[in-house]
Design an enzyme around this catalytic site. Structure first.
Site, short mmCIF file in Angstrom:
data_model
loop_
_atom_site.label_atom_id
_atom_site.label_comp_id
_atom_site.label_asym_id
_atom_site.label_seq_id
_atom_site.Cartn_x
_atom_site.Cartn_y
_atom_site.Cartn_z
N ASP A 217 0.85 -1.00 -0.05
CA ASP A 217 -0.03 -0.11 -0.02
C ASP A 217 0.84 1.25 -0.03
O ASP A 217 1.04 1.80 1.12
CB ASP A 217 -1.03 0.10 1.26
CG ASP A 217 -2.00 1.19 1.02
OD1 ASP A 217 -2.07 1.86 0.08
OD2 ASP A 217 -2.75 1.34 2.05
N ASP B 242 0.27 3.98 -1.66
CA ASP B 242 -0.65 4.92 -2.44
C ASP B 242 -0.10 6.51 -1.48
O ASP B 242 -0.52 6.49 -0.30
CB ASP B 242 -1.85 4.73 -2.34
CG ASP B 242 -2.22 3.53 -3.08
OD1 ASP B 242 -1.21 3.20 -3.79
OD2 ASP B 242 -3.18 2.85 -2.83
#
Length: 107
Positions: A6, A8
């Site tokens: 993850d 992002d």
């Protein structure tokens, strides 16, 4: 080995899950009509209303029945084509002073 999935808006300038589906569509690995539904699910996520089980069940469909080796090849291409160009250097630099076991590894 530590795998970070993850990234992002911390180590990358973009949403890796949406980019993954776009990559799969571009390479005819997923149907293009999945993109609008994925966008709806991501909007629900931003509103705090997404059931992660629903998102995963939907977005994992194109990988069903595929071998680990086949998906691993897609992932390598995805990282090179979609993730590497959007890595934020300010997110990678702090890891440079960490012990080798904690560093961000880039292929």
């Amino acid at each position: 080995m530590l795998a970070i999935f993850d990234l992002d808006d911390t180590l990358t300038d973009g949403d890796s899950s949406s980019l993954w589906l776009q990559f799969m569509v571009e390479h005819a690995l997923a149907a293009a009509d999945m993109l609008p539904r994925e966008a709806e699910l991501m909007a629900a996520y931003r509103r705090g209303e997404l059931r992660m089980e629903d998102y995963m069940a939907f977005t994992l469909q194109p990988m069903q029945g595929r071998s680990v080796e086949e998906v691993a090849e897609w992932v390598e291409r995805f990282i090179a084509d979609k993730i590497a160009p959007i890595v934020l250097q300010q997110g990678v630099r702090p890891a440079a002073g960490r012990p080798a076991a904690c560093r961000f590894a880039w292929p």
